[in-house]
Design a protein around this motif. Structure first.
Motif, PDB file in Angstrom:
ATOM      1  N   GLY B 106       2.081   7.094 -10.720  1.00  0.00           N
ATOM      2  CA  GLY B 106       0.860   7.552 -10.892  1.00  0.00           C
ATOM      3  C   GLY B 106      -0.278   7.182 -10.083  1.00  0.00           C
ATOM      4  N   CYS B 107      -1.277   7.669 -10.984  1.00  0.00           N
ATOM      5  CA  CYS B 107      -2.859   7.389  -9.898  1.00  0.00           C
ATOM      6  C   CYS B 107      -3.178   6.097  -9.461  1.00  0.00           C
ATOM      7  CB  CYS B 107      -3.839   8.096 -10.364  1.00  0.00           C
ATOM      8  SG  CYS B 107      -3.912   9.393 -11.168  1.00  0.00           S
ATOM      9  N   VAL B 108      -2.812   5.154 -11.093  1.00  0.00           N
ATOM     10  CA  VAL B 108      -3.418   3.438 -10.519  1.00  0.00           C
ATOM     11  C   VAL B 108      -2.408   3.282  -9.771  1.00  0.00           C
ATOM     12  CG1 VAL B 108      -4.509   3.544 -12.438  1.00  0.00           C
ATOM     13  CG2 VAL B 108      -2.319   2.772 -12.407  1.00  0.00           C
ATOM     14  N   ASP B 109      -0.932   3.618  -9.256  1.00  0.00           N
ATOM     15  CA  ASP B 109      -0.599   2.243  -8.787  1.00  0.00           C
ATOM     16  C   ASP B 109      -0.789   2.371  -7.079  1.00  0.00           C
ATOM     17  OD1 ASP B 109       1.647   1.755 -10.437  1.00  0.00           O
ATOM     18  OD2 ASP B 109       2.054   4.100 -10.666  1.00  0.00           O
ATOM     19  N   CYS B 110      -1.494   4.297  -6.450  1.00  0.00           N
ATOM     20  CA  CYS B 110      -1.898   3.642  -5.493  1.00  0.00           C
ATOM     21  C   CYS B 110      -3.414   3.950  -5.308  1.00  0.00           C
ATOM     22  CB  CYS B 110      -1.507   4.996  -5.259  1.00  0.00           C
ATOM     23  SG  CYS B 110       0.282   5.739  -5.148  1.00  0.00           S
ATOM     24  N   HIS B 111      -4.202   4.482  -6.414  1.00  0.00           N
ATOM     25  CA  HIS B 111      -5.468   3.671  -5.963  1.00  0.00           C
ATOM     26  C   HIS B 111      -6.180   2.360  -6.691  1.00  0.00           C
ATOM     27  CE1 HIS B 111      -6.127   7.677  -4.674  1.00  0.00           C
ATOM     28  NE2 HIS B 111      -5.145   8.526  -5.288  1.00  0.00           N
ATOM     29  N   ALA B 113      -6.862   0.518 -10.701  1.00  0.00           N
ATOM     30  CA  ALA B 113      -6.909   0.801 -11.789  1.00  0.00           C
ATOM     31  C   ALA B 113      -8.675   1.610 -12.007  1.00  0.00           C
ATOM     32  CB  ALA B 113      -6.441  -0.465 -12.836  1.00  0.00           C
ATOM     33  N   HIS B 114      -9.265  -0.330 -11.778  1.00  0.00           N
ATOM     34  CA  HIS B 114     -10.966  -0.261 -11.771  1.00  0.00           C
ATOM     35  C   HIS B 114     -11.315  -0.934 -10.945  1.00  0.00           C
ATOM     36  CE1 HIS B 114      -9.766  -2.049 -16.273  1.00  0.00           C
ATOM     37  NE2 HIS B 114     -10.763  -0.639 -16.989  1.00  0.00           N
ATOM     38  N   ASP B 115     -10.410  -1.828  -9.616  1.00  0.00           N
ATOM     39  CA  ASP B 115     -10.672  -1.707  -7.920  1.00  0.00           C
ATOM     40  C   ASP B 115     -10.343  -0.708  -7.776  1.00  0.00           C
ATOM     41  OD1 ASP B 115     -11.224  -3.040  -5.794  1.00  0.00           O
ATOM     42  OD2 ASP B 115     -10.037  -4.321  -5.875  1.00  0.00           O
ATOM     43  N   VAL B 116     -11.019   0.731  -7.242  1.00  0.00           N
ATOM     44  CA  VAL B 116     -10.637   1.708  -7.022  1.00  0.00           C
ATOM     45  C   VAL B 116     -12.312   2.173  -5.744  1.00  0.00           C
ATOM     46  CG1 VAL B 116      -9.794   4.625  -7.329  1.00  0.00           C
ATOM     47  CG2 VAL B 116     -10.017   2.782  -9.258  1.00  0.00           C
ATOM     48  N   PRO B 117     -10.795   1.230  -4.087  1.00  0.00           N
ATOM     49  CA  PRO B 117     -11.994   1.717  -2.967  1.00  0.00           C
ATOM     50  C   PRO B 117     -11.979   3.292  -3.150  1.00  0.00           C
ATOM     51  CG  PRO B 117     -10.145  -0.619  -3.267  1.00  0.00           C
ATOM     52  CD  PRO B 117      -9.434   0.591  -4.408  1.00  0.00           C
ATOM     53  N   LYS B 118     -12.978   3.410  -1.521  1.00  0.00           N
ATOM     54  CA  LYS B 118     -12.760   4.968  -1.278  1.00  0.00           C
ATOM     55  C   LYS B 118     -11.658   4.760  -1.185  1.00  0.00           C
ATOM     56  CE  LYS B 118     -17.300   5.602  -1.549  1.00  0.00           C
ATOM     57  NZ  LYS B 118     -19.076   6.196  -0.514  1.00  0.00           N
ATOM     58  N   SER B 119     -10.849   5.892  -0.451  1.00  0.00           N
ATOM     59  CA  SER B 119      -9.653   5.806   0.147  1.00  0.00           C
ATOM     60  C   SER B 119     -10.026   6.049   1.746  1.00  0.00           C
ATOM     61  CB  SER B 119      -8.933   7.387   0.496  1.00  0.00           C
ATOM     62  OG  SER B 119      -8.101   8.149  -1.008  1.00  0.00           O
ATOM     63  N   SER B 120     -11.423   5.714   2.024  1.00  0.00           N
ATOM     64  CA  SER B 120     -11.855   5.541   3.602  1.00  0.00           C
ATOM     65  C   SER B 120     -11.946   4.177   4.100  1.00  0.00           C
ATOM     66  CB  SER B 120     -12.941   6.296   4.007  1.00  0.00           C
ATOM     67  OG  SER B 120     -13.795   5.833   3.206  1.00  0.00           O
ATOM     68  N   SER B 124      -8.349   0.078   0.106  1.00  0.00           N
ATOM     69  CA  SER B 124      -7.773   1.228  -1.228  1.00  0.00           C
ATOM     70  C   SER B 124      -5.761   0.945   0.016  1.00  0.00           C
ATOM     71  CB  SER B 124      -8.083   2.459  -1.129  1.00  0.00           C
ATOM     72  OG  SER B 124      -8.006   3.157  -1.183  1.00  0.00           O
ATOM     73  N   MET B 125      -4.495   1.295  -1.029  1.00  0.00           N
ATOM     74  CA  MET B 125      -3.601   1.519  -0.608  1.00  0.00           C
ATOM     75  C   MET B 125      -2.991   2.777  -0.232  1.00  0.00           C
ATOM     76  SD  MET B 125      -1.989  -1.554  -1.111  1.00  0.00           S
ATOM     77  CE  MET B 125      -0.403  -1.339  -0.934  1.00  0.00           C
ATOM     78  N   ARG B 130      -2.865   1.985   4.978  1.00  0.00           N
ATOM     79  CA  ARG B 130      -2.446   1.282   3.759  1.00  0.00           C
ATOM     80  C   ARG B 130      -1.604   1.995   3.952  1.00  0.00           C
ATOM     81  NH1 ARG B 130      -5.209  -3.423   0.717  1.00  0.00           N
ATOM     82  NH2 ARG B 130      -3.550  -4.047  -0.032  1.00  0.00           N
ATOM     83  N   GLN B 131      -1.582   3.279   3.191  1.00  0.00           N
ATOM     84  CA  GLN B 131      -0.928   3.879   2.564  1.00  0.00           C
ATOM     85  C   GLN B 131       1.099   3.995   3.360  1.00  0.00           C
ATOM     86  OE1 GLN B 131      -0.902   8.680   4.452  1.00  0.00           O
ATOM     87  NE2 GLN B 131      -2.724   7.453   3.925  1.00  0.00           N
ATOM     88  N   ILE B 132       1.047   3.545   4.919  1.00  0.00           N
ATOM     89  CA  ILE B 132       2.517   3.466   4.873  1.00  0.00           C
ATOM     90  C   ILE B 132       3.635   2.363   3.998  1.00  0.00           C
ATOM     91  CG2 ILE B 132       3.908   2.963   7.119  1.00  0.00           C
ATOM     92  CD1 ILE B 132       1.781   4.518   8.873  1.00  0.00           C
ATOM     93  N   GLU B 133       2.232   1.195   3.758  1.00  0.00           N
ATOM     94  CA  GLU B 133       2.725   0.870   3.334  1.00  0.00           C
ATOM     95  C   GLU B 133       3.320   0.544   2.271  1.00  0.00           C
ATOM     96  OE1 GLU B 133       0.287  -4.115   1.714  1.00  0.00           O
ATOM     97  OE2 GLU B 133      -0.588  -3.381   3.510  1.00  0.00           O
TER      98      GLU B 133
END
Lengths: 230, 409
Positions: B106-111, B113-120, B124-125, B130-133
């Protein structure tokens, strides 16, 4: 003319003939190795050969260099026919005669069964004549087809591609024919057959023992004796 | 949309509730403020470090912006956070995708929970780097997944992202999408192949523009599913640059890649195309030289092109007779008009190059006869040699001469 020497040997090949033969042998071996490696490139031995020659590029260069050597050997041969009496005399002797068929048959039956009279061969046996003319015609075919294949651009400007394709088949098939005649047949004869092992040295020394010559080429021997008596 | 929250300790909740009651006066009528929440969650699980929240993409939002169901403190078990309240489009895409359907992340698994850095943000995972990882972490555990992940990591795209940090190189979401996570599996689906081509074309514009004009794309437009799209030749996760020798479109691999279809007799019969293109090429000088490792030799693409392949009957085709002088001239600078009349891919057979076939048959018979004659010759000599050896009366060596009526000088 074949001639006697003071030591009892008979001169079979002049110095020029031996040089011509050595150059021809070297070039043909190189051509066959580098050419058949291309025809049979899928085989492991061919891959090894091509590797030794420095890859396809090296193989192509070697083949063309040896082809130039072969043409030079051919020119030497034609030069000899024009200017050397030994060449001219041998060339007359190597022509086929009707007796070649009857003597050849007699020789084969005699060799196989031991029956009948031994063949009365002249300076060249029928088998030697076949080999000479085989190589003579074969080299002309190889050189002619080889030059068509040398440069596709130049050839295709002169001939349709069907001629190029035809020459490709002729070149590779004729090479295999030469391989059978030369490598298998001729080398068997001069290295293994008839007490010639490890080799008949005439291609280096140019001479043959008189007794051996008398038995192998009796007609020529008799002609020489007759000539000397006269 | 689900959010993973840990079950709080009951004792701690009671203690926190008591504390909240004591500070209850601080809670406004609109709901608890951040300080009300932190009065407990600085210590009570789930512990929250408010500074982390402040540095995230959600800076400026209060706790109850996401935990909207909490209107007073102390509170009972909160509902799952619905990110879709703000991110409706992404949430809808996620719900329609395979991750939601398969109970995947779900959302928090990739983004987070509280520490949600911008995707840029590289932290950010879900960031490009880092999305490859992040994706690979799960997908390596799925059947066959480890191989996919490895292939991508080693691909020109993966190496561009991982080693060179290129934003231009695609990461997982570039092709599959971030929230809908498209499969992109095209198999024999012409429409799906056209979609993939469009997707690849979003970066590879010239290649796509050329491909759109090709015979292959024309077939795809006519819903011929067996016609090739991008991935049929280039691969999917394993895509390599043509300069890389492991690429399916590297010069030495091109014939095999094209041959997968063009040497398939049943497939080619469907389209009325000859199936001997690969075999005739491999027998040609070009094919032989390429196979022996000389990459300068013409491969399929050298003459036919790569993306804009057209049948030779098309005047725009590189192999149309009117263009052969130019096409062949790339390698054969002296190529003249004679090249225009060449018939390529002609086999030496009764139906192809008949003259050459006849010559080959003639030589085959002639050489066979010569070999037979040679064997007979050897047998004759051996028989004669054995016979004369048996004649003990004959002096040594004489037998050889007598038996060898074909003796050579």
């Amino acid at each position: 003319m074949t001639s006697h020497s003071t030591d009892g040997t008979v001169v079979r090949m002049s110095l020029l003939q031996r040089l011509d033969h050595a150059l021809l042998a070297l070039c043909l071996l190189l051509l066959i190795a580098s050419g058949l490696a291309l025809v049979y490139h899928e085989q492991a031995w061919a891959k090894v050969l091509i590797g030794i020659m420095g890859g396809m590029r090296g193989r192509g260069l070697l083949h063309r260099a040896a082809a130039i050597g072969l043409v030079f050997a051919g020119l030497l041969h034609f030069g000899g026919l024009l200017f050397s009496r030994k060449y001219q005399s041998d060339f007359r002797a190597v022509r086929f005669r009707r007796s070649d068929f009857s003597e050849g048959w007699k020789g084969w039956i005699h060799g196989l069964t031991g029956k009948g009279a031994p063949p009365y061969y002249g300076r060249f046996t029928p088998m030697q004549k076949i080999q000479y003319w085989g190589i003579f015609v074969g080299c002309l075919i190889m050189a002619g087809s080889g030059f068509v294949l040398w440069s596709p651009q130049a050839s295709l400007a002169l001939f349709p591609k069907s001629v190029y394709d035809l020459m490709l088949v002729v070149h590779s098939e004729q090479a295999q024919l030469i391989f059978v005649v030369l490598i298998l047949w001729h080398l068997y004869d001069v290295h293994l057959a008839g007490g010639n092992f490890p080799m008949n040295p005439a291609w280096i020394t140019g001479r043959m023992g008189g007794e051996k010559f008398r038995k192998r080429h009796p007609a020529e021997w008799d002609a020489m004796q007759k000539g000397e008596q006269e | 949309m689900k959010s993973r929250s840990r079950r709080p300790d009951i004792g701690l909740i009671l203690a926190a509730s008591l504390a909240a009651m004591l500070v209850g006066a601080g809670a406004s009528a609109a709901g608890p403020g951040d300080s009300d929440c932190m009065a407990c969650h600085a210590e009570v699980k789930p512990r929250v470090v408010l500074d982390v929240l402040r540095g995230s993409a959600h800076e400026g939002l209060s706790c109850t912006s996401c935990h909207a169901d909490i209107t007073a403190v102390p509170h009972g078990k909160p509902l799952a956070v619905d990110c879709g309240l703000c991110h409706a489009k992404e949430a809808d895409a996620w719900r329609a995708g395979p991750h939601a359907k398969a109970g995947g992340p779900g959302c928090v698994d990739c983004h987070g929970a509280h520490d949600v850095p911008k995707s840029s943000d590289r932290r950010s995972m879900s960031s490009h780097e880092r999305q490859i990882e992040a994706c690979g972490g799960c997908h390596a555990r799925l059947a066959g997944g480890r191989q996919w992940v490895k292939m991508f990591d080693e691909s020109v795209h993966g190496q561009g992202v991982i080693k060179q940090g290129l934003n231009l190189a695609p990461a997982c979401a570039t092709c599959h999408g971030a929230h809908d996570v498209r499969s992109l599996k095209a198999d024999d689906d012409a429409k799906a192949k056209r979609e993939v081509a469009r997707l690849c074309g979003s970066c590879h514009e010239p290649a796509y523009a050329a491909f759109e004009k090709s015979a292959h794309y024309k077939a795809l437009s006519q819903n011929v599913g067996r016609a090739p799209g991008c991935t049929d030749c280039h691969g999917e996760h394993s895509i390599q640059a043509p300069e890389n020798r492991s690429s399916s479109v590297a010069p030495e691999s091109v014939p095999a890649t094209c041959g997968r279809c063009h040497a398939d007799k049943s497939l080619m019969a469907n389209f009325g195309l000859p199936a001997d293109r690969l075999s005739t090429y491999l027998k040609s000088y070009h094919g032989v030289v390429l196979e022996m490792g000389d990459l300068r030799a013409a491969n399929c693409a050298s003459c036919h092109g790569a993306h804009d392949i057209l049948p030779s009957s098309d005047p725009a085709s590189r192999t149309n007779p009117s263009n052969l002088e130019k096409t062949c001239g790339k390698c054969h600078p002296g190529a003249g008009r004679a090249f225009s009349n060449i018939r390529f891919h002609e086999s030496v057979s009764p139906t192809g190059a008949r003259g050459a076939w006849f010559v080959r048959v003639f030589y085959t018979i002639f050489i066979s006869l010569l070999v037979a004659g040679f064997l007979l010759h050897i047998i004759t000599r051996l028989v004669g040699w054995r016979r004369t050896r048996r004649k003990s009366a004959a002096p040594l060596g004489k037998g050889m001469e007598g038996g060898g009526s074909h003796d050579k000088s």
